[in-house]
Design an enzyme around this catalytic site. Structure first.
Site, PDB file in Angstrom:
ATOM      1  CG  HIS A  22     -50.209-104.030  59.398  1.00 24.17           C
ATOM      2  ND1 HIS A  22     -51.172-103.167  58.934  1.00 24.17           N
ATOM      3  CD2 HIS A  22     -49.112-103.268  59.616  1.00 24.17           C
ATOM      4  CE1 HIS A  22     -50.676-101.944  58.858  1.00 24.17           C
ATOM      5  NE2 HIS A  22     -49.420-101.973  59.269  1.00 24.17           N
ATOM      6  CG  ASP A  76     -54.537-103.987  58.849  1.00 25.45           C
ATOM      7  OD1 ASP A  76     -54.273-104.403  59.993  1.00 25.45           O
ATOM      8  OD2 ASP A  76     -53.658-103.660  58.026  1.00 25.45           O
ATOM      9  CB  SER A  86     -49.993 -98.854  60.557  1.00 29.31           C
ATOM     10  OG  SER A  86     -50.121 -99.139  59.209  1.00 29.31           O
TER      11      SER A  86
END
Length: 411
Positions: free
Chosen positions: A100, A151, A229
């Site tokens: 993402h 992800d 992230s």
């Protein structure tokens, strides 16, 4: 008639869907960008609470293989880096990050990584680490943006860096288990206004639940947050730490739970084939100083990772997404050294000739009529944003694309 650079931005599909939302949020986000905050706002129904002084973490000067993913810088002066995510170096020229993190610009978009302890706020005119350009990005084929399943993305750097990568898990002895203590590293938010993001930090979490391709962890006492992230999650195996996870998502307040992708579930079908790829064949590139005369047919013909783009059916030319078509001339240190109509642009992240005088192929429109300074080309009609720097635009796009109502993207 829109200017060439504005037409390009409208035409480029990777950016178009974000522009309207970015403009809508400009007034609120400009102030936040000015202080270099990358924290995502919680929903109005979720109270902001003081978190434990990643959150409840400490500096991580020794984790040199933990990197920051940033938007590629286009100006050589006055453009602070725009933090997108964190990442983990797993080979001298390969970085593992969250899928993402590439949502704003797409896998073909302009990205760099930063290797160093402090990215933001800058302690000096430029950060103390080094930058490396991303040459290729690959998103896991089973990635699900809704659930954060798989992800993960792999980034191939344009050149290897002299940093020892994180070890990958080689046996079942380093598979996360419930109750195990893991260490997370990233450049993200701390939930403490006195301790801004953009600095590499570490903290400990406890594994609470293990799934086939992911595991969840709670604070012990630290917690990953916005900006972490793609950052590494490490588990000690004897005398060394092994990369067992990658930060993917978590609760909005960065207090209760972090979702992490399991690295061992990615090895055979995703990571190892990428690491084993043969080097890409070398294709002659166009000279940077001839880009206004020469056309291109594919990205590989463009120097320094520029993109081959055709606007409104015109012959394709090599350019950076934040700039219109142009050529790169002599080396420079600031815009003033590039003459009228030129600017000092960044062709490569680093090096003696990274900053080159950029001259648009199409001359800029003339200055407004001095008799009518409020004419159609004036900043007044543009809402005062006509001269917004590239970093501000990239920051707005980043915010507009990643604001979510329920869970956080820890970007």
């Amino acid at each position: 008639m829109p200017r060439p650079v504005e037409r390009f931005r409208q035409e480029r599909a990777a950016y178009g869907q974000h522009v309207a939302r970015a403009l809508f949020l400009v007034s609120a986000l400009a102030a936040l960008l000015a202080c270099q905050s990358v924290a995502e706002e919680s929903p109005a129904s979720t109270p902001r609470t003081d978190s434990r002084p990643v959150v409840a973490g400490s500096d991580a000067p020794d984790d040199t293989a933990a990197v920051a993913l940033i938007a590629r810088r286009t100006r050589c002066a006055g453009e602070p880096p725009v933090l997108l995510c964190s990442g983990a170096l797993i080979a001298p020229d390969v970085v593992l990050t969250a899928a993402h993190c590439l949502a704003i610009f797409g896998p073909e978009g302009p990205h760099e990584v930063y290797l160093g302890q402090v990215l933001l706020p800058q302690p000096e005119p430029s950060p103390r680490g080094r930058f490396a350009r991303v040459a290729r990005a690959l998103i896991h084929p089973d990635y699900d943006a809704t659930t954060h399943a798989y992800d993960v993305a792999l980034l191939r750097l344009a050149a290897p860096v002299d940093v020892t990568p994180f070890p990958l898990p080689e046996s079942t002895s380093v598979i996360p288990t419930a109750g195990a203590s893991v260490r997370v590293v990233g450049y993200g938010d701390t939930k403490d206004a006195a301790v801004p993001s953009g600095r590499r930090r570490q903290g400990t979490l406890t594994v609470t639940q293990v799934e086939p391709a992911a595991f969840r962890a709670g604070p012990a006492p630290s917690m990953s947050c916005v900006g972490d992230s793609g950052g590494p999650v490490l588990l000690r195996d004897g005398g060394r730490e092994v990369l067992v996870g990658l930060t993917a998502s978590g609760d909005v307040a960065c207090q209760d739970e972090a979702l992490n992708v399991r690295v061992d579930a990615l090895l055979d079908g995703f990571i190892r084939p990428f690491l084993a790829e043969a080097p890409a064949s070398v294709i002659p590139t166009l000279p940077p100083e001839d880009l206004c005369r020469a056309t291109c047919t594919r990205d590989a013909e463009c120097p320094s990772g520029l993109t081959c783009v055709s606007v409104e059916g015109a012959p394709a030319r090599c350019l950076l997404p934040a700039l219109q078509a142009g050529a790169y001339g002599a080396t420079c240190t600031d815009d003033a050294s590039c003459g009228t109509g030129g600017l000092c642009a960044r062709l490569e992240p680093e090096g003696t000739d990274a900053c080159r005088c950029f001259t648009p192929c199409t001359p800029p429109p003339p200055d407004p009529d001095p008799v009518d300074p409020g004419g159609p080309d004036s900043a007044t009609d543009a809402g005062g944003c006509a001269g917004a720097p590239g970093a501000l635009l990239l920051g707005l796009l980043s915010w507009a694309g990643l604001l979510k109502p329920a869970r956080r993207h820890i970007r």
